[in-house]
Design an enzyme around this catalytic site. Structure first.
Site, PDB file in Angstrom:
ATOM      1  N   GLU A 148       0.889  -1.176   0.000  1.00  0.00           N
ATOM      2  CA  GLU A 148       0.000   0.000   0.000  1.00  0.00           C
ATOM      3  C   GLU A 148       0.918   1.216   0.000  1.00  0.00           C
ATOM      4  O   GLU A 148       1.456   1.593   1.042  1.00  0.00           O
ATOM      5  CB  GLU A 148      -0.892  -0.028   1.252  1.00  0.00           C
ATOM      6  CG  GLU A 148      -1.822  -1.231   1.323  1.00  0.00           C
ATOM      7  CD  GLU A 148      -2.985  -1.161   0.350  1.00  0.00           C
ATOM      8  OE1 GLU A 148      -3.284  -0.068  -0.173  1.00  0.00           O
ATOM      9  OE2 GLU A 148      -3.592  -2.208   0.075  1.00  0.00           O
ATOM     10  N   CYS A 192      -1.932   9.599   2.442  1.00  0.00           N
ATOM     11  CA  CYS A 192      -1.505   8.939   1.201  1.00  0.00           C
ATOM     12  C   CYS A 192      -2.404   9.292   0.027  1.00  0.00           C
ATOM     13  O   CYS A 192      -1.947   9.372  -1.108  1.00  0.00           O
ATOM     14  CB  CYS A 192      -1.460   7.430   1.395  1.00  0.00           C
ATOM     15  SG  CYS A 192      -3.038   6.735   1.885  1.00  0.00           S
TER      16      CYS A 192
END
Ligand SMILES: NC(=O)c1ccc[n+]([C@@H]2O[C@H](COP(=O)([O-])OP(=O)(O)OC[C@H]3O[C@@H](n4cnc5c(N)ncnc54)[C@H](O)[C@@H]3O)[C@@H](O)[C@H]2O)c1
Length: 483
Positions: free
Chosen positions: A231, A265
């Site tokens: 991720e 993110c």
């Protein structure tokens, strides 16, 4: 000089790292043994574990928000509750609600040629899994993957980021409250501990962090053929389509960008705005920022996590300015807050600037003007495939045009960031922004082995295909299927 296990002659940090490394190897073996003894925990036990985790989070939430605020210098308790703790608890609730249906063996079809027979998939735990987390949402990004790992019946070791020592201490208390060490445990340390952690022969490793470190993690995991879920980060564009007003888009972009001071993110990394809306957009940013943060010092606006990150962001602004960019600061830095950086809009950007080459991961927002949507799509294509793509439009035609012509880990239309909190949607990147996914059923699947089972009954129809070849049955099979 020192020997293994003798820490007295080491400096405290080195001794701590050694201790954590030794602990991680011992606990890994302990968890492996425990898994071998009980390799298929029942649904009831998994749910009990999830409930225990939920209770421990609720019990320690006050301490947790204070600790994380101390780690950041300033992060409002609300921001931690809303964006870190609440999604974790909602994720637990969603998982408990759906676990039975996820665990059910799945019936599959059998081709006519192989009848009579049955085919099904059985989902089994993998074993001992590793979870590595970054610092920006220390709760959600450590415990989110853990929820999926436990739901799938695994044992887990978590390596959180060294940038959140206070938060980690409370997270550790939560883990210790909810689990025995042979079920779940936390290993703390910096990059060297992390690098050793990746060498443990886990049955799966889920890493959340930067693309560069992700490559190292994948290389280390390959030595053990440990499957990885990565991720990662990237440059997530926000496209403002020509059919909406600048204010419509800004209202929805601003919160997602300013949440955690852009240290997210999936924060919008740059904006693509129609040429004729540029002035309107900047003015909307100024007005809306004032409304959200009338006093940058009041504690609602998160600080940059540490001096190194702060210096990095400042140097990137300087680099942009030196290369011709115009910087519009939406407020003065707070005086009573350390490492305060209000949102910085950047116009007149070009691709030679670091802010257009690297993921920003902070409160800097380049705005690029485009002539038509086709050009905006081309600009998205000129960047590596992003983790998120944001689109602001009320036109179905424009929505289809963008969706069909772009790649992204996930898309969020007319909002930013909130797609991550959708418990029934998988979350993951594409290309350099990630590999694999979790959240929703996909998280359960990531941490499960989908074991295929094919079963014949009393009658063995397969023998009709046995040699000697060339008989009537063979000829009929060929004639029927190979037409
Ligand atoms: N896709 C997502 O869900 C997601 C979520 C949050 C953050 N991120 C990304 O994370 C990055 C920011 O977080 P960060 O600064 O903590 O990332 P990072 O890659 O520096 O660190 C992440 C983890 O890796 C460990 N680590 C550091 N060096 C290592 C090494 N050599 N080998 C193995 N492990 C090592 C760290 O200790 C930490 O636990 C950004 O790129 C952001 O986009 C992605």
């Amino acid at each position: 000089m020192h020997t293994q296990g003798n820490f007295e002659t080491l400096d405290p940090q080195e001794a701590h790292n050694k201790q954590q490394l030794q602990k991680s190897r011992e606990i890994f073996e302990l968890q492996q043994r425990a898994f071998r003894e009980s390799p298929f925990p029942e649904e009831k036990l998994r749910k009990q574990q999830l409930v225990a985790l939920r209770k421990a989070i609720i019990k320690h939430q006050d301490k947790l928000v204070k600790a994380i605020s101390a780690d950041f210098g300033c992060r409002s308790f609300d921001e931690t509750l809303l964006a870190d703790i609440l999604p974790t608890v909602l994720n637990i609730d969603h998982t408990i609600k759906h676990l039975r249906e996820w665990m059910k063996p799945e019936k599959r079809s059998v081709a006519m040629l192989f009848q009579p027979a049955q085919a099904r998939i059985m989902y089994q735990p993998l074993g001992v899994v590793g979870i590595m987390a970054p610092w920006n949402y220390p709760v959600y990004l450590s415990l989110g993957p853990l929820i999926a790992a436990i739901a799938a019946g695994n044992r887990a070791m978590i390596k959180p980021s060294e940038y959140c020592p206070y938060g980690n201490r409370v997270l550790n208390e939560i883990i210790e409250d909810a689990f025995s060490v042979d079920e779940v445990c936390m290993i703390e340390g910096g990059a060297d501990v992390a690098a050793e952690f990746t060498q443990l022969p886990f049955d799966h490793l889920l890493f959340t962090g930067s693309t560069n470190v992700g490559k190292k993690v994948m290389a280390a995991a390959a030595e053990n053929l440990t499957p990885v879920t990565l991720e990662l980060g990237g440059k997530s564009p926000a496209i403002v389509a020509p059919d909406v007003t600048a204010d419509f888009a800004v209202e929805r972009i601003l919160y997602g960008k300013c949440l955690n001071a852009g240290q997210t993110c999936v924060a919008p990394d740059y904006i693509l705005c129609p040429e004729d809306k540029l002035d309107e957009l900047i003015s909307a940013f100024k007005t809306r920022f004032q409304q959200l943060y009338p006093d940058i010092d009041n504690g609602d606006y998160t600080s940059i996590v540490n001096d190194a990150q702060h210096a990095r962001l400042k140097s990137w602004l300087k680099d942009a300015q030196e290369k011709g960019a115009e910087i519009i600061s939406l407020a003065e830095p707070g005086e009573s807050r350390q490492r305060s950086m209000p949102l910085q809009l950047v116009t007149k950007v070009n691709t030679s600037m670091t802010i257009m080459q690297e993921e920003i991961f902070g409160p800097i927002l380049p705005i690029i003007a485009y002539k038509d949507l086709k050009q905006a799509i081309q600009i998205v294509h000129s960047q590596p495939r992003p983790l998120a793509l944001y689109l602001f439009t009320l036109s179905q035609r424009l929505e289809n045009q963008v969706l069909r012509h772009t790649h992204a880990g996930g898309v969020c239309i007319n909002d930013t960031v909130t797609h991550v909190g959708q418990d029934d949607l998988p979350f993951g990147g594409i290309g350099p922004s990630g590999m694999g996914s979790y959240h929703a059923r996909e998280g359960f699947l990531t941490f499960s082995k989908a074991k295929s089972i094919f079963k014949r009954g009393r009658f063995n129809s397969a023998k009709m295909a046995f040699p000697p070849y060339g008989n009537l049955v063979h000829r009929l099979i060929y004639r029927w299927y190979l037409r």
